[in-house]
Design a protein around this motif. Sequence first.
Motif, mmCIF file in Angstrom:
data_model
loop_
_atom_site.group_PDB
_atom_site.id
_atom_site.type_symbol
_atom_site.label_atom_id
_atom_site.label_comp_id
_atom_site.label_asym_id
_atom_site.label_seq_id
_atom_site.Cartn_x
_atom_site.Cartn_y
_atom_site.Cartn_z
ATOM 1 N N HIS A 20 27.796 19.530 -1.715
ATOM 2 C CA HIS A 20 26.859 20.022 -2.716
ATOM 3 C C HIS A 20 26.108 21.237 -2.172
ATOM 4 N N VAL A 21 26.008 22.262 -3.005
ATOM 5 C CA VAL A 21 25.304 23.502 -2.654
ATOM 6 C C VAL A 21 24.140 23.670 -3.609
ATOM 7 N N GLU A 22 22.948 23.885 -3.046
ATOM 8 C CA GLU A 22 21.759 24.053 -3.887
ATOM 9 C C GLU A 22 21.376 25.526 -3.965
ATOM 10 N N LEU A 23 21.211 26.002 -5.175
ATOM 11 C CA LEU A 23 20.745 27.364 -5.433
ATOM 12 C C LEU A 23 19.307 27.274 -5.909
ATOM 13 N N THR A 24 18.414 28.047 -5.294
ATOM 14 C CA THR A 24 16.992 27.988 -5.647
ATOM 15 C C THR A 24 16.448 29.391 -5.903
ATOM 16 N N GLY A 25 15.153 29.455 -6.224
ATOM 17 C CA GLY A 25 14.480 30.741 -6.379
ATOM 18 C C GLY A 25 14.800 31.451 -7.678
ATOM 19 N N ASP A 26 14.631 32.780 -7.657
ATOM 20 C CA ASP A 26 14.788 33.583 -8.866
ATOM 21 C C ASP A 26 16.209 33.529 -9.418
ATOM 22 N N GLU A 27 17.200 33.473 -8.518
ATOM 23 C CA GLU A 27 18.580 33.437 -8.993
ATOM 24 C C GLU A 27 18.850 32.146 -9.768
ATOM 25 N N ALA A 28 18.331 31.035 -9.276
ATOM 26 C CA ALA A 28 18.493 29.765 -9.988
ATOM 27 C C ALA A 28 17.701 29.774 -11.291
ATOM 28 N N ARG A 29 16.491 30.324 -11.246
ATOM 29 C CA ARG A 29 15.684 30.407 -12.470
ATOM 30 C C ARG A 29 16.409 31.191 -13.546
ATOM 31 N N HIS A 30 17.033 32.300 -13.147
ATOM 32 C CA HIS A 30 17.773 33.108 -14.119
ATOM 33 C C HIS A 30 18.949 32.310 -14.685
ATOM 34 N N ALA A 31 19.638 31.600 -13.820
ATOM 35 C CA ALA A 31 20.791 30.819 -14.273
ATOM 36 C C ALA A 31 20.380 29.756 -15.284
ATOM 37 N N VAL A 32 19.267 29.082 -14.998
ATOM 38 C CA VAL A 32 18.868 27.939 -15.828
ATOM 39 C C VAL A 32 18.125 28.369 -17.082
ATOM 40 N N THR A 33 17.190 29.324 -16.946
ATOM 41 C CA THR A 33 16.331 29.668 -18.087
ATOM 42 C C THR A 33 16.846 30.818 -18.929
ATOM 43 N N VAL A 34 17.583 31.744 -18.311
ATOM 44 C CA VAL A 34 18.098 32.903 -19.049
ATOM 45 C C VAL A 34 19.548 32.677 -19.483
ATOM 46 N N ALA A 35 20.408 32.360 -18.518
ATOM 47 C CA ALA A 35 21.814 32.116 -18.846
ATOM 48 C C ALA A 35 22.036 30.709 -19.406
ATOM 49 N N ARG A 36 21.022 29.862 -19.265
ATOM 50 C CA ARG A 36 21.065 28.499 -19.808
ATOM 51 C C ARG A 36 22.248 27.692 -19.288
ATOM 52 N N VAL A 37 22.454 27.782 -17.974
ATOM 53 C CA VAL A 37 23.484 26.977 -17.319
ATOM 54 C C VAL A 37 23.055 25.512 -17.339
ATOM 55 N N ARG A 38 23.976 24.631 -17.656
ATOM 56 C CA ARG A 38 23.679 23.206 -17.777
ATOM 57 C C ARG A 38 24.672 22.390 -16.948
ATOM 58 N N PRO A 39 24.305 21.156 -16.593
ATOM 59 C CA PRO A 39 25.230 20.286 -15.860
ATOM 60 C C PRO A 39 26.566 20.179 -16.589
ATOM 61 N N GLY A 40 27.633 20.202 -15.803
ATOM 62 C CA GLY A 40 28.975 20.150 -16.360
ATOM 63 C C GLY A 40 29.642 21.506 -16.462
ATOM 64 N N GLU A 41 28.853 22.587 -16.367
ATOM 65 C CA GLU A 41 29.430 23.930 -16.444
ATOM 66 C C GLU A 41 29.966 24.364 -15.084
ATOM 67 N N ARG A 42 30.988 25.175 -15.128
ATOM 68 C CA ARG A 42 31.602 25.689 -13.901
ATOM 69 C C ARG A 42 31.013 27.069 -13.592
#
Length: 244
Positions: A20-42
């Motif tokens: 398991h690799v954890e992504l944090t900080g601004d890059e993760a925030r962008h992925a989750v809140t802007v790109a709306r990446v969700r569990p199950g996505e590749r």
Amino acid sequence: MSHLYLDESLDLARVAPGDHVELTGDEARHAVTVARVRPGERIAIGDGRGILVHGVVTSTGARALVLEAAEIVREKAPATRITLVQALAKGDRDELAVQAATELGVDAVVPWAATRSMSRWEGPKAEKGRQRWAAIVREAVKQSLRSRLPEVAPVATTAELPDRLAGARILLLEPTAATALTVVRPDGRDLAFVVGPEGGIAPGELDRLIAAGAEPVRLGASVLRTSTAGPAAIAVLSVALGRW
């Protein structure tokens, strides 16, 4: 196709499938809140130094996400590096050149304050401009799923270019040159393309760079804009280098 997110602080060298690799900080925030990446996505996570980890997102938070590694891609650094020396230009033409060159595989970028450059990076503006180009390079790397993040150097004057490019084979893109780029064959040295601004490279600069060992080459019968000359040259040499 996976979306790529970069974190140069990550140590991905020992990651194996199933980790398991954890992504944090601004890059993760962008992925989750802007790109709306969700569990199950590749997606893919890279360190900018040649390693990409592809996998499926298992969990997300406001500023974090966790990826389960499925495939790890490790790419060696190219045997012959390509540097784009891009003259500062008006509007966004220099930025368009940097973006396209990054997508096409350039390994480093040097902003050049040419005599005929309409844009000027002076004082605090110099570092601000470099950071702007670095941000463009970073986004182009992510868009093109590249494993390595090219460096954007501080702005250089004509007098500084020979030392900055020491050891590299310097190719001046000049429409009036007798030698066509298509006949140039790599000789083992790193390559550096020098692209002038809208008005072209000034005669005095041509003389100075040629005296320092640079080789004038032309791309074809037409005269390309400063935004397209560098990327076109990279495409030509990518075939000769076996990259494509």
